[in-house]
Design a protein around this motif. Sequence first.
Motif, PDB file in Angstrom:
ATOM      1  N   ILE A  59     -34.419 -18.835   7.590  1.00 19.70           N
ATOM      2  CA  ILE A  59     -34.323 -19.227   6.186  1.00 19.70           C
ATOM      3  C   ILE A  59     -33.609 -20.565   6.125  1.00 19.70           C
ATOM      4  N   ALA A  60     -34.261 -21.581   5.624  1.00 21.72           N
ATOM      5  CA  ALA A  60     -33.660 -22.912   5.546  1.00 21.72           C
ATOM      6  C   ALA A  60     -32.627 -22.963   4.427  1.00 21.72           C
ATOM      7  N   GLY A  61     -31.651 -23.850   4.584  1.00 16.51           N
ATOM      8  CA  GLY A  61     -30.675 -24.070   3.531  1.00 16.51           C
ATOM      9  C   GLY A  61     -29.278 -23.592   3.839  1.00 16.51           C
ATOM     10  N   GLY A  62     -29.081 -22.961   5.007  1.00 17.89           N
ATOM     11  CA  GLY A  62     -27.744 -22.520   5.389  1.00 17.89           C
ATOM     12  C   GLY A  62     -27.403 -21.143   4.856  1.00 17.89           C
ATOM     13  N   GLY A  63     -26.176 -20.708   5.184  1.00 20.33           N
ATOM     14  CA  GLY A  63     -25.750 -19.364   4.850  1.00 20.33           C
ATOM     15  C   GLY A  63     -25.689 -19.074   3.372  1.00 20.33           C
ATOM     16  N   ASP A  64     -25.302 -20.058   2.565  1.00 17.77           N
ATOM     17  CA  ASP A  64     -25.193 -19.824   1.128  1.00 17.77           C
ATOM     18  C   ASP A  64     -26.540 -19.471   0.509  1.00 17.77           C
ATOM     19  N   VAL A  65     -27.616 -20.014   1.078  1.00 18.67           N
ATOM     20  CA  VAL A  65     -28.969 -19.699   0.608  1.00 18.67           C
ATOM     21  C   VAL A  65     -29.459 -18.407   1.240  1.00 18.67           C
ATOM     22  N   ALA A  66     -29.200 -18.254   2.546  1.00 12.96           N
ATOM     23  CA  ALA A  66     -29.795 -17.142   3.297  1.00 12.96           C
ATOM     24  C   ALA A  66     -29.153 -15.797   2.987  1.00 12.96           C
ATOM     25  N   ARG A  67     -27.835 -15.770   2.843  1.00 13.75           N
ATOM     26  CA  ARG A  67     -27.160 -14.476   2.684  1.00 13.75           C
ATOM     27  C   ARG A  67     -27.671 -13.677   1.489  1.00 13.75           C
ATOM     28  N   PRO A  68     -27.810 -14.269   0.298  1.00 15.33           N
ATOM     29  CA  PRO A  68     -28.330 -13.476  -0.824  1.00 15.33           C
ATOM     30  C   PRO A  68     -29.742 -12.940  -0.572  1.00 15.33           C
ATOM     31  N   VAL A  69     -30.568 -13.709   0.123  1.00 15.02           N
ATOM     32  CA  VAL A  69     -31.925 -13.247   0.437  1.00 15.02           C
ATOM     33  C   VAL A  69     -31.870 -12.039   1.353  1.00 15.02           C
ATOM     34  N   MET A  70     -31.026 -12.110   2.375  1.00 12.07           N
ATOM     35  CA  MET A  70     -30.898 -11.002   3.319  1.00 12.07           C
ATOM     36  C   MET A  70     -30.384  -9.751   2.621  1.00 12.07           C
ATOM     37  N   VAL A  71     -29.342  -9.904   1.811  1.00 11.45           N
ATOM     38  CA  VAL A  71     -28.774  -8.757   1.114  1.00 11.45           C
ATOM     39  C   VAL A  71     -29.793  -8.141   0.165  1.00 11.45           C
ATOM     40  N   SER A  72     -30.546  -9.002  -0.527  1.00  7.31           N
ATOM     41  CA  SER A  72     -31.567  -8.499  -1.442  1.00  7.31           C
ATOM     42  C   SER A  72     -32.627  -7.679  -0.711  1.00  7.31           C
ATOM     43  N   ARG A  73     -33.033  -8.161   0.453  1.00  9.41           N
ATOM     44  CA  ARG A  73     -34.017  -7.409   1.253  1.00  9.41           C
ATOM     45  C   ARG A  73     -33.468  -6.036   1.643  1.00  9.41           C
ATOM     46  N   ILE A  74     -32.200  -6.004   2.030  1.00 12.44           N
ATOM     47  CA  ILE A  74     -31.607  -4.758   2.520  1.00 12.44           C
ATOM     48  C   ILE A  74     -31.443  -3.752   1.386  1.00 12.44           C
ATOM     49  N   ILE A  75     -30.840  -4.170   0.289  1.00  8.77           N
ATOM     50  CA  ILE A  75     -30.610  -3.220  -0.802  1.00  8.77           C
ATOM     51  C   ILE A  75     -31.901  -2.899  -1.538  1.00  8.77           C
ATOM     52  N   GLY A  76     -32.920  -3.749  -1.357  1.00  5.44           N
ATOM     53  CA  GLY A  76     -34.218  -3.494  -1.984  1.00  5.44           C
ATOM     54  C   GLY A  76     -35.120  -2.585  -1.173  1.00  5.44           C
ATOM     55  N   GLY A  77     -34.628  -2.121  -0.017  1.00  4.03           N
ATOM     56  CA  GLY A  77     -35.400  -1.176   0.790  1.00  4.03           C
ATOM     57  C   GLY A  77     -36.409  -1.814   1.720  1.00  4.03           C
ATOM     58  N   ASP A  78     -36.313  -3.127   1.933  1.00  5.25           N
ATOM     59  CA  ASP A  78     -37.229  -3.826   2.839  1.00  5.25           C
ATOM     60  C   ASP A  78     -36.413  -4.626   3.872  1.00  5.25           C
ATOM     61  N   PRO A  79     -35.606  -3.936   4.671  1.00  6.32           N
ATOM     62  CA  PRO A  79     -34.686  -4.646   5.560  1.00  6.32           C
ATOM     63  C   PRO A  79     -35.387  -5.223   6.789  1.00  6.32           C
ATOM     64  N   PRO A  80     -34.863  -6.329   7.333  1.00  7.80           N
ATOM     65  CA  PRO A  80     -35.323  -6.789   8.639  1.00  7.80           C
ATOM     66  C   PRO A  80     -34.744  -5.877   9.717  1.00  7.80           C
ATOM     67  N   ALA A  81     -35.139  -6.092  10.947  1.00 13.12           N
ATOM     68  CA  ALA A  81     -34.571  -5.312  12.048  1.00 13.12           C
ATOM     69  C   ALA A  81     -33.151  -5.761  12.349  1.00 13.12           C
ATOM     70  N   ALA A  82     -32.877  -7.044  12.146  1.00 11.27           N
ATOM     71  CA  ALA A  82     -31.546  -7.592  12.424  1.00 11.27           C
ATOM     72  C   ALA A  82     -31.348  -8.841  11.571  1.00 11.27           C
ATOM     73  N   PHE A  83     -30.081  -9.183  11.355  1.00  8.05           N
ATOM     74  CA  PHE A  83     -29.808 -10.412  10.612  1.00  8.05           C
ATOM     75  C   PHE A  83     -28.474 -10.979  11.066  1.00  8.05           C
ATOM     76  N   GLN A  84     -28.354 -12.292  10.921  1.00 10.46           N
ATOM     77  CA  GLN A  84     -27.155 -13.049  11.297  1.00 10.46           C
ATOM     78  C   GLN A  84     -26.231 -13.206  10.098  1.00 10.46           C
ATOM     79  N   PHE A  85     -24.963 -12.930  10.310  1.00  9.07           N
ATOM     80  CA  PHE A  85     -23.899 -13.291   9.379  1.00  9.07           C
ATOM     81  C   PHE A  85     -22.806 -13.966  10.201  1.00  9.07           C
ATOM     82  N   ASN A  86     -21.850 -14.603   9.530  1.00  3.62           N
ATOM     83  CA  ASN A  86     -20.673 -15.091  10.227  1.00  3.62           C
ATOM     84  C   ASN A  86     -19.719 -13.934  10.498  1.00  3.62           C
TER      85      ASN A  86
END
Length: 409
Positions: A59-86
Motif C-alpha cells: 500500500i503506497a503512502g506510508g503507515g498513516d495511509v496503510a494502517r487504516p486500510v489494514m484495520v478496516s480489512r481485518i474488522i470487516g472480515g476480509d483479513p490478509p494472511a499477514a500484515f506489517q505494523f511498527n
Amino acid sequence: MKLTTKLLGLTALVGATQAQAVEMEVMHWWTSGGEAAAVAKFAEALNNNTEHTWVDGAIAGGGDVARPVMVSRIIGGDPPAAFQFNHGRQAEELIEAGLLLDLTDVAEAEGWEDIVNPPSLLDACTVDGRVYCAPVNIHSWQWLWLSNDAYEQAGVEVPTNWEEFVAAAPALREAGITPLAMGGQSWQQSGAFGVMAIALAGEEAWLAVNQDKDAEVARGEDYTRVFQAFADARDLADGLDVQDWNQATNAVIEGTAGGQIMGDWAQGEFAVAGMTAGEDYTCLPGLGNTAVLSTGGDAFYFPVTGDPEIEAAQKELAALLLSPEVQVAFNSAKGSLPIRGDVDLTTVNDCTTRGLELLAGDNVLPDGNLLLTQDTITQTNDLMTEFFNSDMSVEDVQEQYAQIIENAN
C-alpha cells in the motif's frame, strides 16, 4: 543447518495440522525502491522454501495511509494472511478484540526469547504473557544522512554534528543546494523532531517527556533549545518541494540537498543507487551530538481466520521471518539491523557497522512508538507539520506540545 532443512520441522509448531499450500496475501507499506528490494527477500524465502505463495499487498503512502486500510480489512472480515505494523502499541485494540493470532507456540519452539535483541522488541509483541507478532528488524530514526558531493560542490567540509550542519548551510545556499531535505508528510517532520529532541535535549530529558509524560520538562529550557533548532530546520528545508521521504532521500543522493534526518531505511535507497557509505554519503547517528539508537522497527502480525490450513501457513511464515538466512538477506537490503545477534554480518557497510557498535554498547533508547499511544503520536504529528508549514512561534508550539504530553497515557 540449511534453511530448507530447518523448515521441515516447522509443521510441529501447529500440532496435528499439516500446513497445506496457501496463497498468502501480505500487506505492508514498503513501496520505495530500497523497500521493495528488501521485502522481495521475504517473498523469495517463502516461495522457495515452503509450498506457500507470497501475494504482495503493498500500500503506497506510508503507515498513516496503510494502517487504516489494514484495520478496516481485518474488522470487516476480509483479513490478509499477514500484515506489517511498527513495533509498539499500534495493534493493542486488535489484540484486545481477539482478532490476531497467538504466536506463543512459535516463539517458544523457535527460542525467540533467547535470540531477539534487544528484548524490548519481543516485549512489544507480548500482551499478558502471550506473543502476537514476529519482530523482523531494528530500525532507528536517529540518523542524519549527508551528501558528500553537495559539500564538495559548496567547498566546505562534511559536517560532523548538528551545529556544523547549520553553520555550513549558507555555503550550500550559495551553491544552489537546499541544506535540508524534508518531505511533506507529517510523520517525517515529527520524526525529525524526535531525533532532534534526543540529540539536543539529551536522553534523560527525552525519557522524562516520552516515558514519564513529564509536561514540565517539555516546557523547560532543554526542549526550548530543541524547538529553536526545529525552527532552524524549517528554514533550512525551504526550497525543496517533495512529498515522500524517498524523494527527499533522492535529493541527497543527487546532491541537490545537503542532508536528511531520516531513519536507517534511507540506506536502502543509497544501496539501490549504487552509493557507498563513507565515500558517497556520510551518516551521523544522533546528528553527531548524541550517538544513540532508538530501537524501533517492524513486526508482522497474523489475523485470526478460523481456517486451520491458513493458520498453519501463518505460523510457518512467522518462524521463517526470524530465521538467520532471511534475517541477513532482508536487513542487508533494508538498511536495518537484524533482531538476532547470532548471524553473519561481515558484509554490511560502514553505517550499519556503526549501528551495530551502538547496539553492542547498549547505547539504545526505546522507540517512541513503544511509549506513546497512536492517538498521542497522531496529535504530535499534526502539531509538528502545522509548525513546519506555518510561521507558528517556538513559544506556541512548545506549549501546545507540552499540553499533548500532559494529557498522554
